[in-house]
Write a protein that holds these residues in place. Structure first.
Motif, mmCIF file in Angstrom:
data_model
loop_
_atom_site.group_PDB
_atom_site.id
_atom_site.type_symbol
_atom_site.label_atom_id
_atom_site.label_comp_id
_atom_site.label_asym_id
_atom_site.label_seq_id
_atom_site.Cartn_x
_atom_site.Cartn_y
_atom_site.Cartn_z
ATOM 1 N N TYR A 299 -42.161 46.332 40.911
ATOM 2 C CA TYR A 299 -40.974 46.876 40.268
ATOM 3 C C TYR A 299 -41.203 47.005 38.757
ATOM 4 C CZ TYR A 299 -38.595 45.499 44.585
ATOM 5 O OH TYR A 299 -38.236 45.360 45.886
ATOM 6 N N ILE A 300 -40.444 47.925 38.167
ATOM 7 C CA ILE A 300 -40.286 47.978 36.723
ATOM 8 C C ILE A 300 -38.812 47.710 36.433
ATOM 9 C CG2 ILE A 300 -40.436 49.371 34.633
ATOM 10 C CD1 ILE A 300 -42.638 50.998 36.000
ATOM 11 N N THR A 301 -38.544 46.808 35.504
ATOM 12 C CA THR A 301 -37.169 46.475 35.143
ATOM 13 C C THR A 301 -36.790 47.188 33.853
ATOM 14 O OG1 THR A 301 -37.214 44.332 36.229
ATOM 15 C CG2 THR A 301 -35.604 44.611 34.494
ATOM 16 N N PHE A 302 -35.635 47.855 33.878
ATOM 17 C CA PHE A 302 -35.093 48.557 32.722
ATOM 18 C C PHE A 302 -33.800 47.871 32.310
ATOM 19 C CE2 PHE A 302 -37.582 51.602 35.121
ATOM 20 C CZ PHE A 302 -38.390 52.166 34.130
ATOM 21 N N ARG A 303 -33.712 47.478 31.038
ATOM 22 C CA ARG A 303 -32.537 46.793 30.516
ATOM 23 C C ARG A 303 -31.998 47.546 29.302
ATOM 24 N NH1 ARG A 303 -35.856 41.311 31.045
ATOM 25 N NH2 ARG A 303 -35.371 40.807 33.210
ATOM 26 N N VAL A 304 -30.682 47.654 29.233
ATOM 27 C CA VAL A 304 -30.016 48.399 28.157
ATOM 28 C C VAL A 304 -28.992 47.501 27.486
ATOM 29 C CG1 VAL A 304 -28.438 50.309 27.673
ATOM 30 C CG2 VAL A 304 -30.375 50.662 29.215
ATOM 31 N N TRP B 153 -33.542 59.789 28.444
ATOM 32 C CA TRP B 153 -32.143 59.429 28.222
ATOM 33 C C TRP B 153 -31.181 60.471 28.752
ATOM 34 C CZ3 TRP B 153 -31.045 54.590 27.005
ATOM 35 C CH2 TRP B 153 -32.073 53.805 26.448
ATOM 36 N N GLY B 154 -31.654 61.676 28.996
ATOM 37 C CA GLY B 154 -30.798 62.705 29.587
ATOM 38 C C GLY B 154 -31.036 62.890 31.070
ATOM 39 N N GLY B 155 -31.903 62.069 31.670
ATOM 40 C CA GLY B 155 -32.122 62.127 33.111
ATOM 41 C C GLY B 155 -33.089 63.175 33.577
ATOM 42 N N SER B 156 -33.872 63.769 32.676
ATOM 43 C CA SER B 156 -34.866 64.766 33.082
ATOM 44 C C SER B 156 -36.006 64.760 32.075
ATOM 45 C CB SER B 156 -34.250 66.165 33.158
ATOM 46 O OG SER B 156 -33.894 66.628 31.872
ATOM 47 N N MET B 157 -37.117 65.392 32.436
ATOM 48 C CA MET B 157 -38.262 65.392 31.524
ATOM 49 C C MET B 157 -37.992 66.236 30.286
ATOM 50 S SD MET B 157 -42.198 66.637 32.124
ATOM 51 C CE MET B 157 -43.310 66.784 30.700
ATOM 52 N N ASN C 205 -24.466 56.236 33.254
ATOM 53 C CA ASN C 205 -25.200 57.392 32.757
ATOM 54 C C ASN C 205 -26.456 57.581 33.598
ATOM 55 O OD1 ASN C 205 -23.745 58.125 30.085
ATOM 56 N ND2 ASN C 205 -24.024 55.910 29.955
ATOM 57 N N ARG C 206 -26.749 58.836 33.931
ATOM 58 C CA ARG C 206 -27.931 59.133 34.721
ATOM 59 C C ARG C 206 -29.157 59.135 33.816
ATOM 60 N NH1 ARG C 206 -30.626 64.074 37.379
ATOM 61 N NH2 ARG C 206 -31.081 63.385 39.515
ATOM 62 N N LEU C 207 -30.065 58.215 34.081
ATOM 63 C CA LEU C 207 -31.325 58.126 33.357
ATOM 64 C C LEU C 207 -32.469 58.419 34.320
ATOM 65 C CD1 LEU C 207 -30.738 54.806 31.341
ATOM 66 C CD2 LEU C 207 -30.055 57.137 30.736
ATOM 67 N N LEU D 273 -45.539 58.707 38.947
ATOM 68 C CA LEU D 273 -44.272 58.556 39.654
ATOM 69 C C LEU D 273 -43.130 58.793 38.684
ATOM 70 C CD1 LEU D 273 -42.701 57.511 42.251
ATOM 71 C CD2 LEU D 273 -42.733 55.262 41.155
ATOM 72 N N PHE D 274 -42.045 59.411 39.183
ATOM 73 C CA PHE D 274 -40.812 59.483 38.411
ATOM 74 C C PHE D 274 -39.642 59.338 39.370
ATOM 75 C CE2 PHE D 274 -41.370 63.823 39.821
ATOM 76 C CZ PHE D 274 -40.085 64.260 40.096
ATOM 77 N N ASN D 275 -38.517 58.920 38.828
ATOM 78 C CA ASN D 275 -37.315 58.777 39.643
ATOM 79 C C ASN D 275 -36.097 58.698 38.732
ATOM 80 O OD1 ASN D 275 -35.740 58.551 41.971
ATOM 81 N ND2 ASN D 275 -37.168 57.094 42.918
ATOM 82 N N TYR D 276 -34.916 58.647 39.331
ATOM 83 C CA TYR D 276 -33.654 58.675 38.610
ATOM 84 C C TYR D 276 -32.784 57.511 39.045
ATOM 85 C CZ TYR D 276 -35.335 63.489 38.569
ATOM 86 O OH TYR D 276 -36.109 64.594 38.456
ATOM 87 N N TRP D 277 -31.833 57.125 38.188
ATOM 88 C CA TRP D 277 -30.842 56.126 38.574
ATOM 89 C C TRP D 277 -29.611 56.259 37.681
ATOM 90 C CZ3 TRP D 277 -34.425 54.904 34.907
ATOM 91 C CH2 TRP D 277 -34.043 54.067 33.845
ATOM 92 N N GLU D 278 -28.520 55.671 38.131
ATOM 93 C CA GLU D 278 -27.288 55.598 37.351
ATOM 94 C C GLU D 278 -27.229 54.217 36.706
ATOM 95 O OE1 GLU D 278 -24.933 57.939 36.817
ATOM 96 O OE2 GLU D 278 -26.069 59.433 37.972
ATOM 97 N N HIS D 279 -27.241 54.178 35.379
ATOM 98 C CA HIS D 279 -27.254 52.892 34.673
ATOM 99 C C HIS D 279 -25.876 52.591 34.114
ATOM 100 C CE1 HIS D 279 -29.889 49.702 32.976
ATOM 101 N NE2 HIS D 279 -28.780 49.491 32.283
#
Length: 215
Positions: free
Chosen positions: A47-52, A83-87, A165-167, A191-197
């Motif tokens: 896993y990679i953990t993302f914290r805001v 930060w806008g949810g796309s490349m 927010n979709r990141l 790899l890339f993917n999306y999530w709602e934070h």
């Protein structure tokens, strides 16, 4: 949302708190309270953990600073957050291990080509929250210009401090060719993917004091 971190060794090896499966994580090193998301990069084993973390209060529709903390396995050459949810057409905050610490870079792409420096934003690496060992590396950085930005033309996007927010994230197994340079070329992501934070649980009343303490 309640998500399992899946890697208990991360907490032990990086000196992180034990509540890694909680929505809100208080970092004992930096003092920030983060909302977190654990992104699987293999089937149930890595896993990679993302914290805001954001200031509290933050005004909807207005820009505000944000602190991003990323914990990644050593197999990750670099990790980036869109930060806008796309490349394309939004700030990209990218980090990688650089010896015992980390390097961060803020970039932007207008097409599906290598992103270049994003001059409308700036980063500050928070050294107390950036480290590396034999199994994982971590960076913590404050971004100015990541929560409100121009997408295309004159269209402005603002991240909601009181909701989700979709990141998006991307990671590559290959390290940057010049790890000590924030402008190092990057290999294409694996790899890339999306999530709602959830930003509503990311607020810190003493945000600026914590930033100053960690510089």
């Amino acid at each position: 949302m309640r998500l399992s971190f899946g890697l208990a060794c991360v907490a032990t090896l990086l000196g992180l708190a034990s509540e890694t499966n909680a929505d809100v994580y208080r970092d004992p090193d930096t003092g920030f309270s983060f909302s977190q998301y654990n992104a699987p990069i293999t089937t149930g084993t890595s896993y990679i953990t993302f914290r805001v973390a954001i200031p509290s209060p933050a005004t909807s529709g207005q820009p505000y600073d944000v602190v991003l903390q990323v914990v990644a396995p050593i197999s990750a050459g670099w990790v980036g957050v869109a930060w806008g949810g796309s490349m394309t057409n939004n700030p990209l905050l990218i980090g990688w291990a650089n010896g015992a610490s980390s390097m961060t870079s803020i970039r932007r792409a207008t097409s599906h080509t290598a992103p270049t420096a994003y001059t409308a934003g700036s980063l500050q690496l928070l050294k107390k929250g950036s480290k590396s060992n034999g199994t994982h590396w971590q960076f913590t950085a404050k971004c100015t210009g990541c929560t409100q930005f121009t997408t295309t033309g004159t269209t402005t996007k603002s991240l909601n401090p009181a909701g989700s927010n979709r990141l998006a994230f991307a990671y590559a197994r290959t390290k940057p060719s010049q790890p000590s340079s924030e402008s190092s070329p990057l290999n294409v992501h694996d790899l890339f993917n999306y999530w709602e934070h959830d930003f509503s649980s990311a607020g810190n009343a003493a945000f600026q004091d914590l930033v100053d303490r960690n510089l």
